[in-house]
Design a protein around this motif. Structure first.
Motif, PDB file in Angstrom:
ATOM      1  N   ALA A 258     155.338 108.935 -15.628  1.00 30.65           N
ATOM      2  CA  ALA A 258     154.895 107.539 -15.558  1.00 30.65           C
ATOM      3  C   ALA A 258     155.564 106.818 -14.393  1.00 30.65           C
ATOM      4  O   ALA A 258     154.931 106.030 -13.683  1.00 30.65           O
ATOM      5  CB  ALA A 258     155.193 106.828 -16.869  1.00 30.65           C
ATOM      6  N   ALA A 259     156.846 107.095 -14.181  1.00 30.18           N
ATOM      7  CA  ALA A 259     157.562 106.482 -13.065  1.00 30.18           C
ATOM      8  C   ALA A 259     157.006 106.967 -11.730  1.00 30.18           C
ATOM      9  O   ALA A 259     156.816 106.182 -10.784  1.00 30.18           O
ATOM     10  CB  ALA A 259     159.052 106.781 -13.175  1.00 30.18           C
ATOM     11  N   GLN A 260     156.723 108.275 -11.642  1.00 32.26           N
ATOM     12  CA  GLN A 260     156.164 108.836 -10.406  1.00 32.26           C
ATOM     13  C   GLN A 260     154.794 108.250 -10.073  1.00 32.26           C
ATOM     14  O   GLN A 260     154.453 108.070  -8.904  1.00 32.26           O
ATOM     15  CB  GLN A 260     156.067 110.357 -10.530  1.00 32.26           C
ATOM     16  N   LEU A 261     154.023 107.925 -11.118  1.00 31.89           N
ATOM     17  CA  LEU A 261     152.680 107.373 -10.920  1.00 31.89           C
ATOM     18  C   LEU A 261     152.701 105.869 -10.688  1.00 31.89           C
ATOM     19  O   LEU A 261     151.654 105.254 -10.505  1.00 31.89           O
ATOM     20  CB  LEU A 261     151.805 107.684 -12.138  1.00 31.89           C
ATOM     21  N   GLY A 262     153.891 105.285 -10.694  1.00 33.25           N
ATOM     22  CA  GLY A 262     154.008 103.850 -10.435  1.00 33.25           C
ATOM     23  C   GLY A 262     153.629 102.981 -11.611  1.00 33.25           C
ATOM     24  O   GLY A 262     153.275 101.812 -11.432  1.00 33.25           O
TER      25      GLY A 262
END
Length: 294
Positions: A258-262
């Motif tokens: 989720a963090a990587q996908l912004g």
């Protein structure tokens, strides 16, 4: 007038002063929540509405429950003894406590009848949630609205967001299934999906439900464990689980995705040393200076 004297006489507020001001604003925000909608935190037996205080050092935020009267450390992990509300309001009080201590803000798009992730707001406040949002923005607890963009861009952004959210929902379902969980999606008394282990069907039913989470069940050593998986927090899409399920490890990679996908806001900066990757959760120490969460 001597410029150096003038600059020296204007002192910046101390951290304790800032926290006290935020605590006062937070209590005003809680009063707005209690005065509209379903009147969360209004006095139901304690003789007072729910409110916040701090310890003498300004390092602990206490919530005084409106039903039990119990004083609760909002930074405490796990269950809160004496807290008379459910998981959604526990998250809210925890986020407000974090705001008092760190100045972190809750996201604007959460506080509306249909949230910015396309799901229906779980509060059941209808349009009164907008009164809560306006108060939160005015008092500094909620991030102000972002500028309006073209409709075409909104549609494109929504499509892209849905694709990313689908990745998170399916990844969470797969991780939960891998550790022996089945998933049920319920809206009120209507069961959309029961004890499923099909990630695609789970995603479909979850999106149809408009809920912010779903329930899971698994059997460990003959004992049935049941609990709730929540997908929404003040920091965007963050997948959390009831502590009794003991599946946090299974969701760690999902939240990293989720963090990587912004889909998550940046975590707060450590107020002790300025380290920018300070862990976002209470109970964690800064990896740079070792400071306790503040």
């Amino acid at each position: 007038m001597n410029p150096s004297t003038t600059s020296a006489s204007v002192k910046k507020p101390t951290l304790s002063q800032l926290r006290l001001e935020r605590c006062i604003n937070a209590n005003e925000f809680l009063q707005v929540v209690a005065s509209c909608g379903r009147n969360f935190f209004r006095n139901t037996g304690a003789g007072h509405d729910g409110y916040l205080t701090m310890n003498g050092r300004g390092t602990i935020v206490w919530f005084h429950d409106n039903y039990t009267g119990q004083r609760i450390n909002v930074a405490k992990e796990g269950s809160w003894y004496g807290f008379s509300h459910g998981g959604t309001l526990k998250w809210l009080v925890g986020a407000i406590g974090k705001h008092v201590l760190t100045g972190s803000e809750m996201r604007y798009g959460y506080f509306q009848p249909v949230m910015d992730n396309g799901m229906e707001n779980p509060w059941g406040y209808d349009d009164d949630i907008l009164l809560v949002r306006d108060a939160g923005v005015r008092l500094g607890l909620i991030t102000p609205a972002t500028p309006v963009v073209a409709l075409g861009k909104i549609n494109t952004d929504l499509d892209a967001r849905r694709n990313n959210e689908q990745k998170i929902i399916i990844a969470a379902a797969e991780s939960l299934i891998e550790v022996g969980c089945s998933v049920s999606v319920v809206v009120g008394e209507v069961v959309l999906l029961s004890d499923s282990t099909d990630p695609i069907e789970i995603d479909k039913a979850f999106c149809e439900s408009g809920e912010s989470g779903f329930s899971v069940k698994r059997v460990i050593d003959g004992a049935v464990q049941e609990g709730w998986i929540e997908f929404v927090s003040a920091f965007g899409i963050e997948v959390t689980a009831d502590d009794n399920l003991q599946v946090h490890h299974a969701l760690q990679m999902v939240n990293e995705l989720a963090a990587q996908l912004g889909l998550q806001r940046n975590v707060p900066i450590c107020e002790s040393c300025g380290y920018q990757d300070h862990p976002d959760k209470y109970g964690s120490r800064c990896p740079e200076c070792g400071a306790d969460p503040i």
